[in-house]
Scaffold this active site. Structure first.
Site, PDB file in Angstrom:
ATOM      1  N   HIS A 121      31.048 -51.814 -61.293  1.00  0.00           N
ATOM      2  CA  HIS A 121      31.322 -50.653 -60.442  1.00  0.00           C
ATOM      3  C   HIS A 121      32.779 -50.208 -60.474  1.00  0.00           C
ATOM      4  O   HIS A 121      33.187 -49.400 -59.663  1.00  0.00           O
ATOM      5  CB  HIS A 121      30.971 -50.974 -58.980  1.00  0.00           C
ATOM      6  CG  HIS A 121      29.516 -50.878 -58.668  1.00  0.00           C
ATOM      7  ND1 HIS A 121      28.557 -51.507 -59.405  1.00  0.00           N
ATOM      8  CD2 HIS A 121      28.855 -50.218 -57.689  1.00  0.00           C
ATOM      9  CE1 HIS A 121      27.361 -51.258 -58.899  1.00  0.00           C
ATOM     10  NE2 HIS A 121      27.510 -50.472 -57.863  1.00  0.00           N
TER      11      HIS A 121
ATOM     12  N   GLU B 288      20.964 -40.434 -62.961  1.00  0.00           N
ATOM     13  CA  GLU B 288      22.130 -39.714 -63.482  1.00  0.00           C
ATOM     14  C   GLU B 288      21.839 -38.977 -64.781  1.00  0.00           C
ATOM     15  O   GLU B 288      22.289 -37.852 -64.974  1.00  0.00           O
ATOM     16  CB  GLU B 288      23.309 -40.677 -63.681  1.00  0.00           C
ATOM     17  CG  GLU B 288      24.031 -41.073 -62.396  1.00  0.00           C
ATOM     18  CD  GLU B 288      23.359 -42.221 -61.658  1.00  0.00           C
ATOM     19  OE1 GLU B 288      22.337 -42.737 -62.154  1.00  0.00           O
ATOM     20  OE2 GLU B 288      23.852 -42.601 -60.575  1.00  0.00           O
TER      21      GLU B 288
END
Lengths: 378, 339
Positions: free
Chosen positions: B145, B76
């Site tokens: 998450h 990312e």
């Protein structure tokens, strides 16, 4: 996928190299540029000691041939991005020293209106996409600049400015301290994977702040293996000699431009000053500095031009030095005399499309009675 | 500017027969903009060959090809930074984060570079990129998450943030996000991607900073954004059976925040309940409460009330996770408590 070769070239025989074939005017221009970069930093250090310049300040003395030799090997509209030791890159790219100095003085006439400072030199007309303060943060951004340049040529098939599309390379500089940041490894993996024409140029001055390279970096003597791991072409050479840098880098960059793929360059260099202005330099011996100063890039090039090539006379050289000193003195005066930014600049350049209510305070949302009225009284 | 009650200006009607999923609305926004502007490209994990981890980009590789729909490795920080560089150069990247939770490893790029580039460069280079992906808990994914990043990221000046609650807004807000010259953080919800509702076929852009008023009432102002707007509407139905009618304001964007519409409503209802699916400490709800107190304190007949998740890491257990999230029942209770 690009093929990977690992190569190491020794210093060229100067007289037979590519640089030696260039006209006198070009080489004299290089010498002047090197002098300018050095003189600029000497003045920067003086201004810093007088507290005219704030924050962190990292000078480039000793490393001048790295930026100049690589930047003179590419086109003026190839994107360039670097870390925080960036004054030299700004000057090599063609920024007027007065805008660079004014930026450090925090003046509105600075290249970034005094909002960036020493570590954040930006120069749109000269395709310098910053000075970046976080170690290695510029490396994925450099991949993005090169990606965009390739996209412009390959997908848009015309320049974003409406002009003709052409193959470009992006020069992305980093210090050896940046070798161990994840950002670089992610960026190199992407560059190798997507065949992005970014050239990572490690200005390897041997120290990550006060940590010698072998204390922080594995395989410090064989950085080529890091490039090879990502399928990236590698080259290492001495970064103290301007003509040597050009001779080695120019053909390397030309091939990568033509074949649109990434490169990784290990430029061996040395910084004469500390990491920043506040570095007492207890981690290295004075002799080490002196050893490198014997191979000073300015001395090497002026020696060649004065004594070997004999294209420059002592008198011309003295005039050149005098001229550079005057230019930098004028830059300091310009920075001194320039106005401070108007307080309205505090709120400019936050958004391009500045809509209502983007912020709970500020000049365009200020309401009577609201707390934290930042501009009250100004 | 008061909240949008009905279609205004060029906006097409919100009701109609063309019913599609939230994810398809997002895809329509991106695809149509990409057809009109070749500078736009999409990159992220699994967006191309896999057709999107959540099938948002299904079919886009076939239409636009691999040069514009780009699969990235799981890195990312690398690909967010790449997008920022491309945006500075003049392209218009759309970055898909499989989850905003994963954007945390790209924090330096998206917080230090994207929103500050324009300022640091003295206005020379901005970052016209869209970062989008799933935000919020509800799928039993555990603490790491289930991030709601809105409070964390909205703190940073220089970025804009949009959080749609329904397919109609998803399309219209994403179109605006893509066209905007500033970095836009676009927060979707995996729990809503399958939601179906009417979405006009034509391309339309919903202006940022204009709340949508889903319901009208004078008992209390109910403010939310993103998925919990739907819980507010459920709660409003339930409250109506008790004869309590509330204003339900969907903020749609957090930066800019349509505080004017909130104030206008509070001056009518004199009460406010803010529903926020992130943590209570220094959250968006706190920000709304602060601004309400700054601007219309004297109009309040009851202290502002917030309904948020509990102030704990997100649990895995279904029972605990449901207890942790805002829901209609909690909202009904909060409104009744504020009357």
């Amino acid at each position: 996928m690009p093929t990977t070769t690992t190569q190491t070239r020794a210093g060229n025989n100067r007289a037979k190299g590519l640089a030696a074939k260039l006209p006198d005017k070009t080489l004299h221009g290089w010498l002047r540029d090197l002098l300018l970069m050095r003189e600029f930093e000497l003045r920067t250090m003086a201004a810093y000691q007088q507290a005219k310049i704030g924050g962190f300040c990292h000078v480039y003395n000793g490393q001048e041939a790295c930026a100049l030799g690589t930047i003179r090997s590419v086109e003026p509209d190839d994107p360039v991005i670097t870390a925080y030791r960036d004054h030299g890159h700004a000057l090599a790219r063609g920024m007027d020293p007065k805008f660079c100095m004014a930026e450090m003085f925090g003046k509105v006439t600075g290249c970034a209106k005094g909002k960036g400072g020493s570590m954040h030199m930006f120069d749109k007309p000269n395709w310098l996409f910053g000075g970046h303060g976080i170690v290695s943060a510029q490396t994925p951004v450099g991949a993005g600049l090169a990606f965009a340049a390739r996209y412009e040529w390959e997908v848009l098939k015309k320049g974003l400015d409406g002009g003709k599309a052409k193959k470009k390379v992006c020069l992305c500089y980093l210090g050896d301290g940046a070798l161990n940041q994840g950002a670089l490894h992610e960026a190199m993996n992407l560059a190798g994977l997507l065949s992005i024409p970014v050239i990572y140029i490690v200005e390897n001055n041997g120290y990550s702040m006060g940590t010698a390279i072998h204390r922080g970096t594995t395989m410090a003597k064989d950085l080529g293996r890091k490039a090879a791991a990502y399928g990236i072409e590698y080259l290492e050479f001495d970064g103290m000699d301007m003509m040597d840098v050009y001779d080695n880098f120019k053909p390397f960059a030309d091939v990568l431009r033509d074949e649109q793929r990434p490169g990784f360059v290990n430029l061996k260099t040395y910084r004469y000053q500390g990491h920043s202005m506040s570095d007492p330099q207890k981690y290295r011996e004075k002799d080490e500095v002196l050893t490198y100063q014997e191979r000073d890039p300015i001395v090497t090039l002026s020696d060649y031009l004065l004594n070997e090539r004999e294209s420059l006379t002592d008198e011309q050289y003295k005039d050149m030095q005098k001229d550079v000193k005057a230019q930098v003195r004028a830059a300091v005066e310009y920075a001194e005399e320039s106005p401070e930014p108007d307080l309205s600049e505090l709120y400019s350049d936050v958004y391009v499309n500045r809509e209502k209510n983007l912020s709970p305070l500020g000049p365009d949302v200020y309401v009577e009675g609201a707390g934290n009225a930042l501009l009250e009284g100004n | 500017m008061s909240a949008v009650m009905d279609a205004v200006g060029a906006l097409p009607p919100r009701t109609g027969d063309r019913v599609i999923q939230f994810r398809e609305a997002l895809r329509e926004a991106m695809s149509e903009e990409m057809r009109n502007d070749e500078r736009i490209f999409l990159l992220g994990e699994e967006v191309a060959q896999y057709k999107g981890a959540y099938k948002v980009s299904e079919g886009m590789l076939e239409e636009f090809g691999p040069k514009r729909i780009i699969d990235t490795p799981i890195s990312e920080n690398g690909f967010a930074g790449l997008a920022i560089g491309a945006a500075m150069y003049g392209l218009k990247p759309i970055v898909e984060f499989m989850s905003w939770s994963f954007s945390l490893v790209a924090a330096d790029q998206i917080l230090n570079n994207a929103p500050k580039m324009l300022y640091m460069s003295g206005g020379q280079w901005g970052c016209p990129a869209v970062f989008r992906g799933n935000d919020g808990a509800g799928g039993q994914l555990g603490s790491t998450h289930s991030w709601c990043v809105e409070a964390l990221y909205a703190n940073v000046p220089g970025l804009k943030m949009a959080i749609p609650s329904c397919p109609y807004d998803a399309k219209g807000l994403l179109v605006t996000a893509i066209r905007d010259p500033d970095p836009v953080f676009f927060l979707e919800s995996e729990r809503m991607l399958g939601d179906k509702a009417h979405v006009p076929e034509e391309q339309y852009a919903i202006p940022f900073g204009q709340a949508y008023k889903h319901r009208e009432g004078d008992a209390c102002t109910l403010v939310s954004f993103g998925r919990p707007v739907n819980f507010c509407l459920e709660a409003a139905d339930e409250l109506a059976t008790d004869g309590i009618e509330v204003d339900v304001l969907d903020m749609r964007t957090i930066r800019p925040l349509d505080i004017d519409s909130i104030i206008e409503s509070v001056k009518k209802t004199n009460r406010i309940v803010i529903v926020d699916q992130s943590w209570p400490f220094a959250g968006i709800a706190s920000e709304v409460m602060a601004q309400v107190c700054e601007r219309c304190f004297d109009w309040l007949d009851h202290p502002p009330v917030r309904v948020t998740t509990d102030d704990v890491p997100t649990p895995y257990s279904k029972v605990l996770e449901q207890a942790y999230l805002p829901n209609a029942g909690k909202i009904v209770k909060a409104v009744k408590g504020a009357l």
